[in-house]
Scaffold this motif. Structure first.
Motif, PDB file in Angstrom:
ATOM      1  N   ALA A  58       1.344  -5.544   8.822  1.00 10.60           N
ATOM      2  CA  ALA A  58       1.305  -4.189   9.059  1.00 10.60           C
ATOM      3  C   ALA A  58       1.397  -3.608   7.492  1.00 10.60           C
ATOM      4  CB  ALA A  58       2.637  -3.442   9.730  1.00 10.60           C
ATOM      5  N   VAL A  59       2.049  -4.442   6.391  1.00 15.63           N
ATOM      6  CA  VAL A  59       2.131  -3.670   5.202  1.00 15.63           C
ATOM      7  C   VAL A  59       1.377  -4.532   4.149  1.00 15.63           C
ATOM      8  CG1 VAL A  59       4.578  -3.395   5.488  1.00 15.63           C
ATOM      9  CG2 VAL A  59       3.901  -5.518   4.555  1.00 15.63           C
ATOM     10  N   SER A  60      -0.135  -4.978   4.735  1.00 16.35           N
ATOM     11  CA  SER A  60      -0.820  -5.678   3.563  1.00 16.35           C
ATOM     12  C   SER A  60      -1.663  -4.644   3.013  1.00 16.35           C
ATOM     13  CB  SER A  60      -1.724  -6.663   4.586  1.00 16.35           C
ATOM     14  OG  SER A  60      -2.494  -5.830   5.323  1.00 16.35           O
ATOM     15  N   LEU A  61      -2.214  -4.795   1.767  1.00 18.52           N
ATOM     16  CA  LEU A  61      -3.131  -3.828   1.086  1.00 18.52           C
ATOM     17  C   LEU A  61      -4.354  -3.984   1.667  1.00 18.52           C
ATOM     18  CD1 LEU A  61      -2.044  -5.308  -2.514  1.00 18.52           C
ATOM     19  CD2 LEU A  61      -1.540  -3.017  -1.613  1.00 18.52           C
ATOM     20  N   PRO A  62      -4.986  -2.561   1.756  1.00 17.28           N
ATOM     21  CA  PRO A  62      -6.262  -2.578   2.250  1.00 17.28           C
ATOM     22  C   PRO A  62      -7.198  -3.431   1.384  1.00 17.28           C
ATOM     23  CG  PRO A  62      -5.626  -0.601   1.146  1.00 17.28           C
ATOM     24  CD  PRO A  62      -4.500  -1.456   1.294  1.00 17.28           C
ATOM     25  N   PRO A 120       0.913  -0.976  -0.076  1.00 14.34           N
ATOM     26  CA  PRO A 120       0.160   0.180   0.045  1.00 14.34           C
ATOM     27  C   PRO A 120       0.812   1.122   0.042  1.00 14.34           C
ATOM     28  CG  PRO A 120       0.047  -0.864   2.114  1.00 14.34           C
ATOM     29  CD  PRO A 120       0.831  -1.723   1.346  1.00 14.34           C
ATOM     30  N   THR A 121       0.225   2.346  -0.314  1.00 10.39           N
ATOM     31  CA  THR A 121       0.916   3.562  -0.003  1.00 10.39           C
ATOM     32  C   THR A 121       1.612   3.925   1.394  1.00 10.39           C
ATOM     33  OG1 THR A 121      -0.650   4.505  -1.572  1.00 10.39           O
ATOM     34  CG2 THR A 121       0.868   6.132  -0.549  1.00 10.39           C
ATOM     35  N   LEU A 122       2.765   4.029   1.480  1.00  7.01           N
ATOM     36  CA  LEU A 122       3.374   4.128   2.842  1.00  7.01           C
ATOM     37  C   LEU A 122       4.580   5.154   2.716  1.00  7.01           C
ATOM     38  CD1 LEU A 122       3.972   0.660   3.769  1.00  7.01           C
ATOM     39  CD2 LEU A 122       2.473   2.070   5.107  1.00  7.01           C
ATOM     40  N   PRO A 123       5.045   5.977   3.748  1.00  2.00           N
ATOM     41  CA  PRO A 123       6.155   6.787   3.812  1.00  2.00           C
ATOM     42  C   PRO A 123       7.413   5.741   3.779  1.00  2.00           C
ATOM     43  CG  PRO A 123       5.063   6.781   5.820  1.00  2.00           C
ATOM     44  CD  PRO A 123       4.268   6.025   5.012  1.00  2.00           C
TER      45      PRO A 123
END
Lengths: 204, 204
Positions: free
Chosen positions: A188-192, A143-146
């Motif tokens: 924590a880094v899974s796609l919505p 997903p979009t992340l900093p």
DNA sequence: CAAAAAAGGTTGCGTGCACAATCAACATTT
DNA sequence: AAATGTTGATTGTGCACGCAACCTTTTTTG
């Protein structure tokens, strides 16, 4: 193996076992089987010796991480491979990882200017993970992340999990800490998954 | 403040600044403004002094965490309040948190039997978080998770984030590390939103 | 090529220092 | 007058590092 190398090996063993302060020239030279004076001759002083030992470990570490991530086809896989390689490396006795856990500019030692090259090396580790995150955002597996911040958070989790595993008495640690740590990262880094029933169609 | 207390305060300051090995009786007694001999008189030896300092910090820590979580109405809130309180505590200079980061049975010191009471105290910290997780699974604010393992993973993340923030030179750290760490936890313990368009109706 | 010389590797004892812990004397409180 | 608190000089230990002597290898030179 030259005597210089024997000294470095002994130093890595002992720094990892006893920490910086409790590792003495005498212990090192004895384990290496060489004369005490050789230490200062080859490495100048104790801090420089530690730096040589630590950098040696760090260089191997970065090499392993680079290899592990370069084999992945997606960014998400890269991130997970990074984490797996990190934790695996820390469990390999021949990696002398404990040197960085026990001593290191992070706790035991006073941070001198020379230590800066260690921090720079660590920064490369962060950067490597950051690349994987960016890649994952581009290829749609993350997903979009900093990117930079998330990389630092994930590395922080690796640091903490590793310290818990390695420094805490066995009786206080949970059996499958590392596996659970990896699952934690995955979540924590899974796609919505709002488009749960649409995306499966996009398989090639 | 009694001289005994002054010594403990000075010890907490100096252990946090210099670590165990580089903190000397002389430095401590000077900063406390008392005679050197009082140290052994009141605390026996250096290790016991450290233990007194560390346990003092730990007890305050546990008290703060307990208070923070007890105010929450759901398990999920409890978990997040725990994390927030953890990170906040570590930034408060008056908490002398650095004592546990710099020295501690985790790195600098050799682990003696006396240290076991520190590990037990830490175990209570884990247990506190574990309770919140269990509560969240019951009240439906958290997904099904292995409570003990997840608690240990989250604490590991706190440990790592804290070490990164406190021990890494400013120029190498990302600006909002703690905020991003909290978001990371939130995502990792979020409910699977398969029933995205059903559940909003369940608001009271 | 051999002899000489230089350079670098190797030895472990010596030195000086910093430290934790002791102790005997003194002070204050009970 | 007993107990407890307080002092700082002293002691003994363990350490990093220096050093001068010795050994081994490489380089220079007639």
């Amino acid at each position: 193996m030259t005597k210089k190398e024997a000294l470095l090996k002994a130093a890595k063993e002992l720094f990892g076992e006893y920490g910086f302060a409790e590792t003495t020239f005498k212990k090192i030279s004895e384990r290496a089987g060489v004369a005490l004076g050789l230490l200062t001759h080859h490495y100048g002083n104790k801090e420089k010796l530690f730096l040589a030992a630590g950098m040696d470990v760090l260089n191997n570490f970065l090499r392993v991480l680079t290899r592990a991530t370069s084999r992945c086809t997606t960014g998400r896989e890269g991130v997970l491979a990074f984490c797996r390689a990190y934790l695996e490396f820390s469990l390999d006795p021949s990696s002398y990882w404990l040197v960085l856990v026990r001593c290191s500019p992070y706790s035991d030692m006073k941070v001198s200017e020379d230590c800066d090259i260690m921090f720079r090396k660590f920064a490369e580790v962060h950067l490597l993970l950051e690349e994987q995150i960016r890649r994952g955002m581009e290829d749609g597996t993350l997903p979009t992340l900093p990117a930079a911040a998330t990389a630092q958070v994930i590395v922080a989790l690796m640091v903490g999990a590793n310290r818990t595993r390695v420094l805490t008495p066995y009786s206080y640690t949970v059996p499958h800490l590392y596996e659970e740590t990896l699952r934690f990262v995955e979540r924590a880094v899974s796609l919505p998954n709002t488009s749960d029933m649409i995306s499966p169609a996009s398989e090639r």
